[in-house]
Design an enzyme around this catalytic site. Structure first.
Site, mmCIF file in Angstrom:
data_model
loop_
_atom_site.group_PDB
_atom_site.id
_atom_site.type_symbol
_atom_site.label_atom_id
_atom_site.label_comp_id
_atom_site.label_asym_id
_atom_site.label_seq_id
_atom_site.Cartn_x
_atom_site.Cartn_y
_atom_site.Cartn_z
ATOM 1 N N LYS A 181 50.569 28.154 24.098
ATOM 2 C CA LYS A 181 51.764 28.601 23.176
ATOM 3 C C LYS A 181 51.679 28.053 21.973
ATOM 4 C CE LYS A 181 54.269 30.471 26.924
ATOM 5 N NZ LYS A 181 55.631 30.294 27.665
ATOM 6 N N ARG A 221 48.733 32.876 23.395
ATOM 7 C CA ARG A 221 49.827 33.841 23.507
ATOM 8 C C ARG A 221 50.250 34.180 21.987
ATOM 9 N NH1 ARG A 221 52.024 34.411 28.653
ATOM 10 N NH2 ARG A 221 50.506 34.210 30.034
ATOM 11 N N ARG A 261 53.348 44.308 27.202
ATOM 12 C CA ARG A 261 53.885 43.827 25.931
ATOM 13 C C ARG A 261 53.069 43.574 24.790
ATOM 14 N NH1 ARG A 261 54.040 37.737 28.248
ATOM 15 N NH2 ARG A 261 55.828 38.661 29.247
ATOM 16 N N LYS A 295 47.803 29.896 30.220
ATOM 17 C CA LYS A 295 48.222 30.298 28.606
ATOM 18 C C LYS A 295 48.598 28.926 27.961
ATOM 19 C CE LYS A 295 52.686 30.212 30.754
ATOM 20 N NZ LYS A 295 53.904 30.986 31.434
ATOM 21 N N CYS A 329 64.072 31.955 37.558
ATOM 22 C CA CYS A 329 63.330 31.314 38.404
ATOM 23 C C CYS A 329 62.771 30.055 37.243
ATOM 24 C CB CYS A 329 61.824 31.943 38.699
ATOM 25 S SG CYS A 329 60.629 31.877 37.433
ATOM 26 N N CYS A 350 66.342 35.789 30.689
ATOM 27 C CA CYS A 350 64.964 36.404 30.798
ATOM 28 C C CYS A 350 65.165 37.679 31.681
ATOM 29 C CB CYS A 350 63.855 35.474 31.796
ATOM 30 S SG CYS A 350 64.546 35.261 33.353
ATOM 31 N N CYS A 359 60.620 41.368 37.254
ATOM 32 C CA CYS A 359 59.656 40.279 37.263
ATOM 33 C C CYS A 359 59.263 39.932 38.587
ATOM 34 C CB CYS A 359 60.266 39.073 36.575
ATOM 35 S SG CYS A 359 59.190 37.657 36.499
ATOM 36 N N CYS A 368 61.276 31.271 31.175
ATOM 37 C CA CYS A 368 60.675 31.992 29.898
ATOM 38 C C CYS A 368 61.783 31.934 28.760
ATOM 39 C CB CYS A 368 60.389 33.245 30.346
ATOM 40 S SG CYS A 368 59.234 33.347 31.584
HETATM 41 FE FE1 SF4 Z 1 60.363 35.907 35.467
HETATM 42 FE FE2 SF4 Z 1 60.868 33.387 35.845
HETATM 43 FE FE3 SF4 Z 1 60.191 34.168 33.446
HETATM 44 FE FE4 SF4 Z 1 62.321 34.790 34.272
HETATM 45 S S1 SF4 Z 1 61.719 32.927 33.918
HETATM 46 S S2 SF4 Z 1 60.911 36.397 33.216
HETATM 47 S S3 SF4 Z 1 62.279 35.101 36.390
HETATM 48 S S4 SF4 Z 1 58.820 34.256 35.181
#
Ligand code: SF4
Length: 573
Positions: A209, A139, A70, A207, A474, A429, A435, A478
């Site tokens: 932000k 970050r 990244r 982290k 998940c 995401c 991931c 993100c």
């Molecule tokens: Fe991975 Fe969860 Fe972030 Fe999606 S929301 S990128 S599944 S850690």
């Protein structure tokens, strides 16, 4: 690795070195667990191909490891040359694809261990860093950097640069490992030794932000950050910002003590004081954050537990002076993207190009990467990445507008006017297969989901409605689903939780409506909801505001029983 193992590892890592040098030189396909943790501070996540995990495990074969790399891009601002280098490396050492992140960065996926040095070292020579793009540090600093008319761009760019430089780790490990000690090639300040004056030896508990917003434009989702700055002048006109603190969206399906939380107003600061105040907040988190449990190691839990007044006292104590009270933030406008043509202050134009899920690649049917490269080679001065994962081609002369559109058309790249409102307002995401945290799909099901929502809206005669939709694999959030009007969050490989009731400008948390809806049944939940929205909305009322007004209990009561579990509650309560 336990929570305390991670703390010990960081403290004993010789400032982010650990065994990385040795492991980079050996010919194994994967890093050790300890090295994997330290790699994150260098902007690298080791992952394995989740599509192949079961098959390989069954065959007792080694997992198919590769890395996500990244780039940290303050404010998402890149020169042409920086972009050309990133673009070139996508072919040379990754899988030919780039991904614009929801924090205005860029990611490479499927980079093999043996190619890491070449990639990171080349990026640095192109003046792009990966340092601190991940890890327990501050970050990538986000900024509403779209060059709209009437904005003080220099000031916004200055915030992005100054905050990024202030909080970048000082350890020389990064330069030793990736650019053979030549810190100068990155354009960084001169080395100051390994001491970490802000972070200390164990870095942060997790982290942190930071987002900086121009008033009226909340594209950075400023309330979702540990610290948000909204650039509002003081009562006497002094340039400054309202400081918001304690936001964060990650939660866990299995731990009810985790929750999303919006940042709250803490103070007003002048531009000159902003860096010191933000640093004091970071230091409070460093010293008071929970180092025994990483799922609770966020500033938001300190604020939720002790209150924003406590945080203010802590910050004042460190600064040795009182802070000014926060002042009112002007209303936010919408929508939160910057697509289409917009005039810049200098008379030139920028074009916002939609990039669904941030994925830039060339395929048989569409060559987005090539088109962007061509426009930059011939007509645009720089590129800016948005928090919505789109890109802005900036500094285009009026006379070149047609030529730019022709290049995009030649490569079959659609503009905003060619896409539905649902596609334009959706984010996802990466989730599977890359991931490691993903419980379900996100990016790969987004086209199916936007088609579904578009079809439902069309069938109800309300396809002029724009619903801010965010999908994640998940609950870590993100793509910021908990500040969307419609949030769809992976619970298992085939089932999703549905959140509704955030507003279109990101100032309110969405609430959980239904748990564990099978992907194939999402239409059975969304259809009746949209029926009611069409029939019961007030004049001009957006979907999120409507859902919030009715409340999740009332909405859930009318839904068919499609979920394996159903529960309506206020997500943040
Ligand atoms: Fe991975 Fe969860 Fe972030 Fe999606 S929301 S990128 S599944 S850690």
């Amino acid at each position: 690795m336990t929570h305390s193992d991670v703390e010990t590892l960081k403290a004993d890592s010789d400032h982010l070195r650990g065994t990385l040098s040795t492991e980079l030189a050996d010919d194994t396909a994967a890093f050790s667990g300890a090295a994997t943790t330290l790699l994150k501070f260098h902007g690298i996540y080791q992952q394995d191909d989740r599509d192949r995990r079961r098959e390989l495990a069954r065959a007792k074969a080694e997992l198919d490891y590769s890395c996500m790399v990244r780039c940290s891009v303050p404010g998402g601002i890149l020169t042409r040359d920086q972009w050309f280098e990133i673009d070139r490396l996508a072919d040379e050492v990754a899988d030919g694809r780039l991904r614009i992140t929801t924090r205005q960065g860029v990611q490479f996926h499927f980079v093999h261990k043996g190619d890491l040095h070449q990639l990171v070292s080349s990026l640095n020579r192109g003046l792009v860093t990966t340092y601190a793009a991940c890890g327990d540090v501050v970050r990538n600093v986000m900024v509403t950097s779209a060059p709209e008319q009437g904005r003080d761009l220099e000031r916004l760019d200055r915030f992005a640069g100054a905050l990024s430089r202030r909080f970048r780790p000082r350890s020389n490990a990064y330069w030793e490992l990736w650019v053979d000690g030549e810190r100068a090639v990155t354009g960084e300040e001169a080395p100051g030794g390994d001491a970490e004056p802000i972070y200390g030896d164990a870095y942060l508990p997790r982290k942190f932000k930071i987002g900086v917003a121009w008033p009226g434009d909340n594209s950075v989702d400023v309330y979702s950050h540990d610290v948000g700055l909204v650039l509002v002048p003081g009562p006497d006109g002094t340039p400054g910002a309202v400081v918001l603190a304690g936001g964060g969206l990650g939660r866990s399906h299995t731990d009810d003590t985790t929750f999303p939380w919006l940042a709250e107003p803490l103070a007003w600061v002048s531009d000159a004081d902003a860096g010191d105040v933000v640093q004091a907040i970071v230091e409070v988190f460093r010293d008071e954050g929970d180092r025994s449990d990483r799922s609770h190691a966020r500033l938001k839990y300190l604020v939720a537990e002790h209150g924003i007044g406590w945080l203010r006292e802590q910050v004042e104590m460190r600064l040795g002076r009182r802070l000014a009270d926060p002042i009112a933030i002007p209303e936010w406008g919408g929508p939160r993207d910057h697509l289409g043509w917009h005039r810049q202050d200098d008379g030139r134009w920028y074009l916002g190009v939609p990039v669904p899920t941030g994925r830039l690649e060339d395929t048989e049917h569409m060559q987005r990467r090539t088109a962007v490269r061509r426009v930059l080679e011939r007509h645009a001065a720089e590129i800016r990445l948005t928090p919505h994962q789109d890109l802005l081609l900036c500094g285009i002369d009026t006379a070149d507008r047609d030529a730019v559109e022709a290049i995009l058309a030649e490569h079959a790249v659609p503009l905003a006017r060619h896409l539905s409102l649902t596609v334009l307002s959706s984010m996802a995401c990466p989730a599977l297969p890359t991931c490691g945290q993903a419980l379900g799909e996100a990016e790969r099901i987004l086209p199916e989901l936007t088609d579904l929502i578009d079809g439902l809206l069309r069938a109800r005669g309300v396809d002029d409605v724009r619903i801010e939709t965010r999908v994640t694999g998940c609950p870590n959030g993100c793509a910021r689903p908990y500040v969307a009007e419609l949030g769809i969050v992976g619970r298992t490989k085939t089932a999703y939780d549905v959140f509704v009731g955030g507003d279109a400008v990101g100032t309110r948390l969405a609430s959980l409506l239904v748990e564990s809806v099978p992907l194939t049944k999402l239409g059975d939940v969304l259809g009746p909801l949209l029926d009611r929205y069409r029939d019961e909305r007030a004049e001009g009322e957006g979907f999120g505001n409507w859902a919030d007004r009715l409340g999740t209990s009332a909405l859930a009561a009318d839904l068919p029983d499609v979920a394996s579990r159903r529960r309506a509650r206020v997500a943040a309560s």
